[in-house]
Design a protein around this motif. Sequence first.
Motif, PDB file in Angstrom:
ATOM      1  N   LEU A 333       4.778 -12.177  26.724  1.00  0.00           N
ATOM      2  CA  LEU A 333       5.862 -13.054  27.161  1.00  0.00           C
ATOM      3  C   LEU A 333       7.110 -12.823  26.306  1.00  0.00           C
ATOM      4  O   LEU A 333       8.229 -12.731  26.822  1.00  0.00           O
ATOM      5  CB  LEU A 333       5.397 -14.510  27.042  1.00  0.00           C
ATOM      6  N   GLU A 334       6.909 -12.698  25.001  1.00  0.00           N
ATOM      7  CA  GLU A 334       8.035 -12.482  24.089  1.00  0.00           C
ATOM      8  C   GLU A 334       8.661 -11.112  24.308  1.00  0.00           C
ATOM      9  O   GLU A 334       9.897 -10.970  24.299  1.00  0.00           O
ATOM     10  CB  GLU A 334       7.550 -12.624  22.642  1.00  0.00           C
ATOM     11  N   VAL A 335       7.817 -10.084  24.533  1.00  0.00           N
ATOM     12  CA  VAL A 335       8.333  -8.743  24.781  1.00  0.00           C
ATOM     13  C   VAL A 335       9.150  -8.726  26.080  1.00  0.00           C
ATOM     14  O   VAL A 335      10.238  -8.131  26.149  1.00  0.00           O
ATOM     15  CB  VAL A 335       7.182  -7.723  24.851  1.00  0.00           C
ATOM     16  N   ALA A 336       8.633  -9.392  27.118  1.00  0.00           N
ATOM     17  CA  ALA A 336       9.327  -9.430  28.415  1.00  0.00           C
ATOM     18  C   ALA A 336      10.693 -10.080  28.274  1.00  0.00           C
ATOM     19  O   ALA A 336      11.700  -9.583  28.808  1.00  0.00           O
ATOM     20  CB  ALA A 336       8.477 -10.185  29.440  1.00  0.00           C
ATOM     21  N   ALA A 337      10.755 -11.185  27.529  1.00  0.00           N
ATOM     22  CA  ALA A 337      12.033 -11.879  27.338  1.00  0.00           C
ATOM     23  C   ALA A 337      13.006 -11.008  26.560  1.00  0.00           C
ATOM     24  O   ALA A 337      14.204 -10.932  26.879  1.00  0.00           O
ATOM     25  CB  ALA A 337      11.797 -13.200  26.621  1.00  0.00           C
ATOM     26  N   LEU A 338      12.496 -10.316  25.544  1.00  0.00           N
ATOM     27  CA  LEU A 338      13.352  -9.450  24.739  1.00  0.00           C
ATOM     28  C   LEU A 338      13.939  -8.325  25.585  1.00  0.00           C
ATOM     29  O   LEU A 338      15.129  -8.005  25.492  1.00  0.00           O
ATOM     30  CB  LEU A 338      12.539  -8.884  23.574  1.00  0.00           C
ATOM     31  N   LEU A 339      13.097  -7.713  26.426  1.00  0.00           N
ATOM     32  CA  LEU A 339      13.565  -6.594  27.243  1.00  0.00           C
ATOM     33  C   LEU A 339      14.584  -7.053  28.284  1.00  0.00           C
ATOM     34  O   LEU A 339      15.567  -6.357  28.549  1.00  0.00           O
ATOM     35  CB  LEU A 339      12.376  -5.909  27.927  1.00  0.00           C
ATOM     36  N   GLU A 340      14.387  -8.236  28.863  1.00  0.00           N
ATOM     37  CA  GLU A 340      15.357  -8.720  29.838  1.00  0.00           C
ATOM     38  C   GLU A 340      16.696  -9.002  29.170  1.00  0.00           C
ATOM     39  O   GLU A 340      17.760  -8.684  29.728  1.00  0.00           O
ATOM     40  CB  GLU A 340      14.841  -9.976  30.543  1.00  0.00           C
ATOM     41  N   ARG A 341      16.656  -9.557  27.970  1.00  0.00           N
ATOM     42  CA  ARG A 341      17.912  -9.807  27.253  1.00  0.00           C
ATOM     43  C   ARG A 341      18.596  -8.493  26.880  1.00  0.00           C
ATOM     44  O   ARG A 341      19.818  -8.366  26.957  1.00  0.00           O
ATOM     45  CB  ARG A 341      17.647 -10.641  25.990  1.00  0.00           C
ATOM     46  N   HIS A 342      17.802  -7.515  26.498  1.00  0.00           N
ATOM     47  CA  HIS A 342      18.377  -6.217  26.100  1.00  0.00           C
ATOM     48  C   HIS A 342      19.054  -5.526  27.274  1.00  0.00           C
ATOM     49  O   HIS A 342      20.186  -5.034  27.159  1.00  0.00           O
ATOM     50  CB  HIS A 342      17.278  -5.321  25.533  1.00  0.00           C
ATOM     51  N   TYR A 343      18.350  -5.479  28.412  1.00  0.00           N
ATOM     52  CA  TYR A 343      18.886  -4.774  29.579  1.00  0.00           C
ATOM     53  C   TYR A 343      19.782  -5.656  30.448  1.00  0.00           C
ATOM     54  O   TYR A 343      20.453  -5.147  31.349  1.00  0.00           O
ATOM     55  CB  TYR A 343      17.735  -4.219  30.428  1.00  0.00           C
ATOM     56  N   ARG A 344      19.742  -6.961  30.209  1.00  0.00           N
ATOM     57  CA  ARG A 344      20.522  -7.929  30.987  1.00  0.00           C
ATOM     58  C   ARG A 344      20.257  -7.782  32.488  1.00  0.00           C
ATOM     59  O   ARG A 344      21.145  -7.861  33.308  1.00  0.00           O
ATOM     60  CB  ARG A 344      22.018  -7.772  30.678  1.00  0.00           C
ATOM     61  N   ASP A 345      18.995  -7.548  32.797  1.00  0.00           N
ATOM     62  CA  ASP A 345      18.585  -7.450  34.200  1.00  0.00           C
ATOM     63  C   ASP A 345      17.069  -7.629  34.267  1.00  0.00           C
ATOM     64  O   ASP A 345      16.365  -7.504  33.255  1.00  0.00           O
ATOM     65  CB  ASP A 345      18.982  -6.098  34.794  1.00  0.00           C
ATOM     66  N   VAL A 346      16.591  -7.905  35.468  1.00  0.00           N
ATOM     67  CA  VAL A 346      15.154  -8.066  35.674  1.00  0.00           C
ATOM     68  C   VAL A 346      14.451  -6.753  35.369  1.00  0.00           C
ATOM     69  O   VAL A 346      14.888  -5.683  35.808  1.00  0.00           O
ATOM     70  CB  VAL A 346      14.873  -8.464  37.132  1.00  0.00           C
ATOM     71  N   GLN A 347      13.349  -6.837  34.625  1.00  0.00           N
ATOM     72  CA  GLN A 347      12.607  -5.644  34.260  1.00  0.00           C
ATOM     73  C   GLN A 347      11.250  -5.605  34.957  1.00  0.00           C
ATOM     74  O   GLN A 347      10.569  -6.627  35.093  1.00  0.00           O
ATOM     75  CB  GLN A 347      12.409  -5.588  32.746  1.00  0.00           C
ATOM     76  N   ASP A 348      10.890  -4.410  35.391  1.00  0.00           N
ATOM     77  CA  ASP A 348       9.584  -4.110  35.962  1.00  0.00           C
ATOM     78  C   ASP A 348       8.781  -3.455  34.833  1.00  0.00           C
ATOM     79  O   ASP A 348       9.147  -2.380  34.351  1.00  0.00           O
ATOM     80  CB  ASP A 348       9.781  -3.164  37.147  1.00  0.00           C
ATOM     81  N   LEU A 349       7.710  -4.105  34.398  1.00  0.00           N
ATOM     82  CA  LEU A 349       6.986  -3.688  33.199  1.00  0.00           C
ATOM     83  C   LEU A 349       5.591  -3.196  33.545  1.00  0.00           C
ATOM     84  O   LEU A 349       4.911  -3.786  34.396  1.00  0.00           O
ATOM     85  CB  LEU A 349       6.861  -4.870  32.224  1.00  0.00           C
ATOM     86  N   GLU A 350       5.163  -2.127  32.879  1.00  0.00           N
ATOM     87  CA  GLU A 350       3.777  -1.681  32.937  1.00  0.00           C
ATOM     88  C   GLU A 350       3.193  -1.791  31.537  1.00  0.00           C
ATOM     89  O   GLU A 350       3.859  -1.412  30.563  1.00  0.00           O
ATOM     90  CB  GLU A 350       3.681  -0.236  33.437  1.00  0.00           C
ATOM     91  N   PHE A 351       1.977  -2.310  31.445  1.00  0.00           N
ATOM     92  CA  PHE A 351       1.386  -2.499  30.129  1.00  0.00           C
ATOM     93  C   PHE A 351      -0.112  -2.236  30.185  1.00  0.00           C
ATOM     94  O   PHE A 351      -0.737  -2.268  31.249  1.00  0.00           O
ATOM     95  CB  PHE A 351       1.646  -3.920  29.614  1.00  0.00           C
ATOM     96  N   THR A 352      -0.664  -1.971  29.033  1.00  0.00           N
ATOM     97  CA  THR A 352      -2.108  -1.829  28.875  1.00  0.00           C
ATOM     98  C   THR A 352      -2.538  -2.632  27.646  1.00  0.00           C
ATOM     99  O   THR A 352      -1.820  -2.660  26.632  1.00  0.00           O
ATOM    100  CB  THR A 352      -2.504  -0.355  28.709  1.00  0.00           C
ATOM    101  N   ILE A 353      -3.670  -3.289  27.752  1.00  0.00           N
ATOM    102  CA  ILE A 353      -4.262  -3.982  26.621  1.00  0.00           C
ATOM    103  C   ILE A 353      -5.549  -3.234  26.269  1.00  0.00           C
ATOM    104  O   ILE A 353      -6.453  -3.133  27.093  1.00  0.00           O
ATOM    105  CB  ILE A 353      -4.561  -5.453  26.954  1.00  0.00           C
ATOM    106  N   GLU A 354      -5.599  -2.687  25.072  1.00  0.00           N
ATOM    107  CA  GLU A 354      -6.777  -1.939  24.632  1.00  0.00           C
ATOM    108  C   GLU A 354      -7.480  -2.745  23.538  1.00  0.00           C
ATOM    109  O   GLU A 354      -6.957  -2.888  22.424  1.00  0.00           O
ATOM    110  CB  GLU A 354      -6.364  -0.561  24.096  1.00  0.00           C
ATOM    111  N   ARG A 355      -8.626  -3.316  23.913  1.00  0.00           N
ATOM    112  CA  ARG A 355      -9.400  -4.118  22.972  1.00  0.00           C
ATOM    113  C   ARG A 355      -8.527  -5.165  22.281  1.00  0.00           C
ATOM    114  O   ARG A 355      -8.499  -5.322  21.067  1.00  0.00           O
ATOM    115  CB  ARG A 355     -10.095  -3.218  21.943  1.00  0.00           C
ATOM    116  N   GLY A 356      -7.769  -5.888  23.130  1.00  0.00           N
ATOM    117  CA  GLY A 356      -6.960  -6.996  22.644  1.00  0.00           C
ATOM    118  C   GLY A 356      -5.583  -6.617  22.139  1.00  0.00           C
ATOM    119  O   GLY A 356      -4.767  -7.494  21.850  1.00  0.00           O
TER     120      GLY A 356
END
Length: 982
Positions: A333-356
């Motif tokens: 959630l924090e990363v998503a908010a940071l990226l939207e503020r940085h790009y000043r636009d809606v971001q489409d994000l891909e992520f992976t969680i590896e063992r937490g």
Amino acid sequence: MKKWVYLFEEGYREIPAERRRDLLGGKGAGLAEMAGAGLPVPPGFTITTEACNAYFAAGRQFPEGLWEQVLEALHRVEEKVGRRFGDPQNPLLVSVRSGAKFSMPGMMDTVLNVGLTDETVKGLIAQTGDERFAYDAYRRLIQMFGRIVKGIPGERFEHILDRYKAKTKGKQDTDLTAEMLRDIVEEFKALYRKELEEEFPQDPLEQLRQAIRAVFDSWFGKRAVDYRNFYKIPHDLGTACNVQTMVFGNMGFDSATGVAFTRNPATGEKELYGEYLPNAQGEDVVAGIRTPLKITKKASQEWAREHGISEEERRLRYPSLEERMPETYQQFLEVAALLERHYRDVQDLEFTIERGRLWMLQTRTGKRTAKAAVKIAVDMVHEGLITKEEAVMRVEPEQINQLLLPRFDEKAKERAREKGDLLARGLNASPGAATGHAVFDADTAEAWGRDGRPVILVRPETTPDDVHGMIAARGILTQRGGATSHAAVVARGLGKPAVVGCEALQIDLERKQFSVNGRVIREGDFISIDGSTGEVFAGQIPTIDPNLAEERELAELLAWADEFRRLQVWANADYPRDARKAREFGAEGIGLARTEHMFFEADRLPYVRQMILNAPEAQRLMDQLRAAQQAAQARPDDPKAQKALREAERAVRTSKAVKAYRKALDRLLPVQRKDFEGLFEAMDGLPVIIRLIDPPMHEFLPRYEELLAEVVELRTRIEERRKIKGYRPRKGEKSIRQMEEELAEKEALLRAVNALREMNPMLGLRGIRLGILYPDIIRLQVRAILEAACNVKRRGITPKPEIMIPLSADVKELQIVREIVDEVAREVMAREGVEIEYKFGTMIEVPRAALLAAEIAQVAEFFSFGTNDLTQTVWAISRDDAEGKFLLRYLEEKIVPENPFQVLDRKGVGRLMRMAVEEGRRTRPDLEVGICGEHGGDPSSIEFCHEIGLNYVSASPYRVPVARLAAAQAALKERAARIETR
């Protein structure tokens, strides 16, 4: 040596921000910026778009130094992660992904788990302690490599996989055991060997080399090329290639992979929106192999309610990421908010969680619906993220059009396709969507519509006789015709969806049905048409209607657009209802009211035909009378002149043609006057340009071929009855005498129609030529315009009429007509006792008029470019013929970059327009210039109109908001270009 390869952090440090997307592609630029911001990004490197273009330039060979730079970058990644590529004990695996400058989701290729071999899979097992995971990763590599790199049909791998899944209890990928996956790997390798007659490569570097080549090659794959053609993305940009350390979402149920948007891409709401899959990898979320779960608890609960799933079952079987991994969710959630503020636009994000542990794989600008685009742009201004100028530039003008027209529910449309209800495709002539009962004649359409039944009017092609049915219908479907056919033009003016030129339809008017590939649709059956895509469906598809009262964000965005634009936006409106709709959408005047369209109404058409059919004879006699009057006046003592005058007077007095002609004019005067009053009332205080009649004559007359057939049939019936001795008509039948009277009328009509037939009606007796030959028609229309203006002015309304002469090619034509207009104006204002200010101008729709603009501006106070006809005459092609035949081929083979009837041809038509503006204003500096062709609603064409200094663009009422936004964007682009050149 040329630098072809950048580590992610190098791309951030060494490449200026404004060049990153060009060189690294959208995905590579995002990875570079996330890495530069210290976000958790698996180490990797990007091969530039320049390398891709050099690869193709060298005949699909790596350019000099590329492979060496790849190996060097790979070595530095190995040092970062502490694993080596191809090491049997401690292997590094990588993904190889495409990434162009502009997002092309799903159009190009990706290969995961590159570096796995029979030896390194053992090292992966030792690393992870998970044999099942290792063989799952290996089978994925063989499957993707075989399909993407080597072209083996994917279903052949899926067939093997399905056979093993069928043996499990849950029938899912996740139910396969380690032993099963090991066997699948062997079968996949055997399939690879059988298909290609070679072994699956056991050299990790060879896998990497071939995967990079496959990503480059996918730039010119069919789906990528088709996508770029549709979205007008240049083909010479190339794709970057991103090689990145693999992180694994399939290492157990504390691992996952997912896709998310920082705001809802469907509605624009400020909420994290996305899905994830536990114990999954890479493309599983978007591939539809398993049903993904929701990221937020709220979205998960809403989904469960929609599907009738209890809260207890949801928590157990379908938990959100927020509930399953709360700490990782909070970090995301924090990363998503940071990226939207940085790009000043809606971001489409891909992520992976590896063992937490959270890893970010991609950030890019998120695709969104039209509704979401407007809401997000407006909300971000209020949040202080972007300026009003940026908000205006963020929304595509065509997205505005989507918001203002009924549209089909996309899911329902997809279900209709799956059921086989997609019947055919035609030309998307007028946007929007409609569902209704199929009807095959205008009278039925009108009657059913009056009863409140939704109807779609289906015709081989429409004529003015059909207008009352078109008005009553929800939409129009025709078998023949192009984008300027009667059906298309009238539908766009009415704001109704239309699909025309749907040649797959076999229409039987007698049986009131049509068939497509053996499927029959009868009158009364429901059909659905999509005027935005040209699709025709059987049955009902739910439509989503716009509610302008609820589109608060759109109104705010357009108000900002109005602050920036220089071009005024007017509307093409033929009826008062069109004018009112145009005002509702923000029109600042009427740029084109086509008086011949007013004549198409069913109650007027008979009188129009009467006027046209009798005009030649009536005008001949009245011209003779005027000549005789002048001669008698010049020679009052000449008995011959006086006798000729008496004979001319008697000829006019006794002529049926003159009586019929004058009667028709008298009947049409009040209805035209009423129309014009309605337009002036709707546009109180705003200019209204009224074009005098400009019909290709055949549009108002019965078809010669049909009339001839009726005459022949009637003659035959009369002859047959005469042969019957003692024939007497049955009850209800006409007598031979009555039939002979009908035949005489039809033969007279046939002679009249034949006399007015033209080889090329579009270049025949129309426009100003008609008015010069039959000046009483001009007098009728000017009288109606100015009497209407006087009437509404007395009621406190401010009329601003502008009288436009169509299809002029020489200043002398305008001088003749100007004298008639001014004469009628003086007479009307003197009689009514009211002063009306009016303008006199012309349409520039033939090349000669553009070339002689300096002369024409001596008489014309305004120009309006009729770019539909101007494009036809400049290109020397008929739009209806071209679009249905060779123009599509021209577009496919890049002979022309755009359809010149949809996007203004700047090199040819545009050059004439620029010349006409400059020459016209040299003669008359205050010359008002606009455009009223269909290009007036096209964003690219509007930008050109801004560039050459037009005063206004005029579009159909439903495209006025589109034009407002496009005009603002043109002004903002010009401002940005000026700043850049300082």
